[in-house]
Design a protein around this motif. Structure first.
Motif, short mmCIF file in Angstrom:
data_model
loop_
_atom_site.label_atom_id
_atom_site.label_comp_id
_atom_site.label_asym_id
_atom_site.label_seq_id
_atom_site.Cartn_x
_atom_site.Cartn_y
_atom_site.Cartn_z
N LEU A 39 0.80 -1.22 0.00
CA LEU A 39 0.00 0.00 0.00
C LEU A 39 0.84 1.27 0.00
N GLY A 40 2.13 1.18 0.13
CA GLY A 40 2.99 2.35 0.14
C GLY A 40 3.34 2.81 -1.26
N ASP A 41 4.04 3.98 -1.34
CA ASP A 41 4.44 4.54 -2.62
C ASP A 41 5.74 3.94 -3.14
N ALA A 42 6.51 3.25 -2.27
CA ALA A 42 7.80 2.73 -2.69
C ALA A 42 7.62 1.60 -3.69
N ASP A 43 8.51 1.55 -4.68
CA ASP A 43 8.52 0.47 -5.64
C ASP A 43 9.81 -0.31 -5.49
N ALA A 44 10.05 -1.27 -6.39
CA ALA A 44 11.24 -2.12 -6.30
C ALA A 44 12.52 -1.29 -6.35
N ALA A 45 12.53 -0.27 -7.21
CA ALA A 45 13.74 0.56 -7.31
C ALA A 45 14.01 1.30 -6.01
N THR A 46 12.93 1.72 -5.34
CA THR A 46 13.10 2.42 -4.06
C THR A 46 13.73 1.52 -3.02
N PHE A 47 13.24 0.27 -2.91
CA PHE A 47 13.80 -0.64 -1.91
C PHE A 47 15.25 -0.98 -2.23
N ASP A 48 15.58 -1.14 -3.50
CA ASP A 48 16.98 -1.39 -3.87
C ASP A 48 17.86 -0.19 -3.54
N GLN A 49 17.30 1.00 -3.73
CA GLN A 49 18.05 2.22 -3.42
C GLN A 49 18.30 2.34 -1.92
N ILE A 50 17.29 1.97 -1.12
CA ILE A 50 17.47 1.98 0.34
C ILE A 50 18.59 1.03 0.73
N ALA A 51 18.57 -0.18 0.17
CA ALA A 51 19.59 -1.17 0.51
C ALA A 51 20.98 -0.69 0.13
N ASP A 52 21.11 -0.10 -1.07
CA ASP A 52 22.43 0.39 -1.50
C ASP A 52 22.90 1.54 -0.63
N TRP A 53 21.94 2.36 -0.17
CA TRP A 53 22.31 3.53 0.62
C TRP A 53 22.88 3.12 1.98
N VAL A 54 22.22 2.19 2.67
CA VAL A 54 22.70 1.80 3.99
C VAL A 54 23.95 0.94 3.90
N LYS A 55 24.22 0.33 2.75
CA LYS A 55 25.45 -0.46 2.58
C LYS A 55 26.68 0.43 2.41
N THR A 56 26.48 1.66 1.93
CA THR A 56 27.59 2.55 1.61
C THR A 56 28.22 3.11 2.88
N PRO A 57 29.52 2.88 3.09
CA PRO A 57 30.18 3.42 4.29
C PRO A 57 30.10 4.95 4.31
N GLY A 58 29.86 5.49 5.50
CA GLY A 58 29.84 6.92 5.69
C GLY A 58 28.50 7.57 5.48
N GLN A 59 27.54 6.88 4.89
CA GLN A 59 26.23 7.48 4.70
C GLN A 59 25.54 7.72 6.03
N ILE A 60 25.75 6.81 6.97
CA ILE A 60 25.21 6.96 8.31
C ILE A 60 26.36 7.24 9.25
N THR A 61 26.22 8.26 10.07
CA THR A 61 27.31 8.71 10.94
C THR A 61 27.78 7.56 11.82
N GLY A 62 29.09 7.32 11.83
CA GLY A 62 29.67 6.30 12.67
C GLY A 62 29.50 4.88 12.13
N SER A 63 29.02 4.73 10.89
CA SER A 63 28.78 3.41 10.34
C SER A 63 29.69 3.16 9.15
#
Length: 483
Positions: free
Chosen positions: A327-351
């Motif tokens: 029921l949300g607005d996110a599509d497959a590309a959005t979920f893949d983008q979320i996964a790639d974003w949190v995998k990237t070092p430095g995107q989240i402070t201290g991670s």
């Protein structure tokens, strides 16, 4: 040495029985009784009654009292038994092919004749489980080895067979739970070889140790018989308000025998999804595999026997995410983008980056190992010793299931290891006018929970107005620059 051992164990039994706290031990044996008379109906005191368990040559004997009555206690379940009744000056009575159910008191009344005559063939028809039976202590259901082998079982769990009890109810709304007489399943008591197997923490729906992982406490191939009793007045069974479930495991015999098994289930052996509208769909790929072996036989013929069993279980159940129903607005590309974003070092402070896992389809996995070893020692005609050990290990990996309002990555769940060790020693003693069964048992259970991945906040993409309730509070909103 044997006399010293027996005296020590009997002294321990007296000390234990003097404590004010008493707990049920379940039923592990059978018994036999009856009355011996002559052709005129007069009691025969002093007649000898011998029951021989043919697989192990274990003997159980006693003599009749002044009223001609006898009783044999602490007998092995199953059979066949050969019963011999004799007295000086009378024809001996022999009956073969007697089988005993768990907790049963088999009654055999016999009339001995003083004349040596040729007897006509006699057909004896016996029915177990009669409703009106003075030797029964409660309403009961016994499931013997033949029934276990013949009935189909999907989960290979105790409840596949205990549900044969007329007062059993499996429609209690909890997966794997079973109630008796309308009471919650947590009021049942479960014993295997006299050792308590209840989930005393109270969270397992099936009521047994390790049940929260989905594993059964013992392999069905190691069970000889089940007994389910309700409201018993047998002093050996207590600590229950629902049902008392007792099971005894297999033993070795004078013949070396064993078996191997391999059970498999997958989407190719399952039907399509049931639906009232639209076409039925094939289930997602899954795999259930169970394989093992058992072996039993003599160490010393007629004296010492062993039984060993090992079983391995590997189950994998898919949890696909129906993106079209989300029921949300996110599509497959959005979920893949979320996964790639949190995998990237430095995107989240201290991670240094976080691996969230797969989102399209997660899998619930269960890995189990079971081991059992039994030793049986025919010390003498009066004393029998049984030693039991069981080991059950389970590892369940359960990612959170995605829904039409929530998408979960595979590392969002928990890892649940469970290890149970159970052992018991039972000394069965029969004397001329009394009997005793001493059971010493111990069960240890270690359950633990761990997160599947590293600690990390949950991510909920924004929902549309179709959502009835927001998936997070505005104050806890986790802002990302791309969305």
């Amino acid at each position: 040495m044997i006399r010293i051992l027996l005296k020590t164990l009997l002294l321990g039994a007296l000390i234990i029985s003097s404590t004010p706290v008493l707990r049920g031990q379940g039923s592990t044996t059978s018994s036999m009784n009856g009355t011996i008379t002559d052709s005129n109906g007069a009691a025969i005191p002093g007649a000898t009654v011998i029951a021989v368990h043919q697989p192990t040559n274990a003997q159980f004997g006693n003599v009749t009292d002044a009223t001609g009555n006898y009783r044999l206690s602490n007998m092995n379940v199953g059979g066949p038994y050969t019963i011999t009744i004799s007295f000086v000056g009378f024809e001996s009575f022999i009956q073969a092919g007697v089988y005993l159910d768990l907790g049963q008191t088999f009654r055999l009344d016999t009339e001995l004749s003083v004349d040596v005559t040729q007897l006509e063939a006699v057909e004896i028809i016996a029915t177990t489980g009669d409703i009106f039976d003075g030797n029964r202590s409660a309403p009961e259901t016994v499931v013997n080895d033949y029934t276990i082998q013949q009935l189909p079982t999907v989960s290979r769990d105790l409840n596949d067979f205990t549900r044969l009890t007329p007062l059993a109810n499996t429609s209690v709304g909890i997966d794997g739970a079973i109630s008796f007489g309308g009471l919650n399943n947590r009021y049942n008591s479960v014993f295997i070889d006299g050792a308590a197997t209840n989930d005393y923490f109270g969270l397992a729906s099936n009521g047994t140790n390790g049940g929260q992982t989905g594993i059964s406490p013992i392999s069905i191939d190691g069970i000889e018989q089940f007994q389910v009793v309700l409201a018993p007045y047998d002093v050996r069974q207590g600590g229950l308000a629902g049902a008392g479930i007792s099971a005894v495991t297999r033993t070795g015999s004078n013949e070396l025998e064993g078996s191997v098994w391999y059970l498999v289930g997958n989407e190719g052996l399952a039907g399509k999804t049931p639906t009232d509208t639209g076409p039925r769909k094939k289930l997602a790929d899954f795999s259930n595999k169970t394989y093992g072996f058992r072996l039993g036989g003599p160490i010393i013929k007629n004296k010492l026997f062993f039984f060993a069993l090992a079983e391995i279980q590997r189950d994998e159940t898919p949890q696909p995410f129906a993106l079209n129903d989300y029921l949300g607005d996110a599509d497959a590309a959005t979920f893949d983008q979320i996964a790639d974003w949190v995998k990237t070092p430095g995107q989240i402070t201290g991670s240094d980056g976080y691996e969230p896992g797969e989102w399209r389809q997660t899998s619930n996995k269960l890995e189990g190992e079971k081991f059992m070893l039994n030793l049986d020692w025919n010390i003498s005609q009066k004393h029998k010793l049984a030693v039991r050990y069981r080991y059950t290990k389970a590892l369940q990996v359960g990612p959170d299931r995605s829904t039409n309002t929530e998408a979960n990555f595979s590392n969002s769940g928990q890892t649940f290891p469970s290890i149970a060790n159970s052992g018991s020693i039972e000394l069965k003693s029969n004397f001329s006018n009394s009997s005793n069964s001493l059971i010493l048992g111990i069960t240890t259970v270690r359950d633990d929970r761990e997160v599947t991945g590293q600690p990390f906040p949950s991510i909920f993409p924004l929902m549309t107005e179709r959502t009835v309730q927001p998936s997070f509070l505005e104050a806890n909103r986790f802002l990302m620059p791309t969305w």
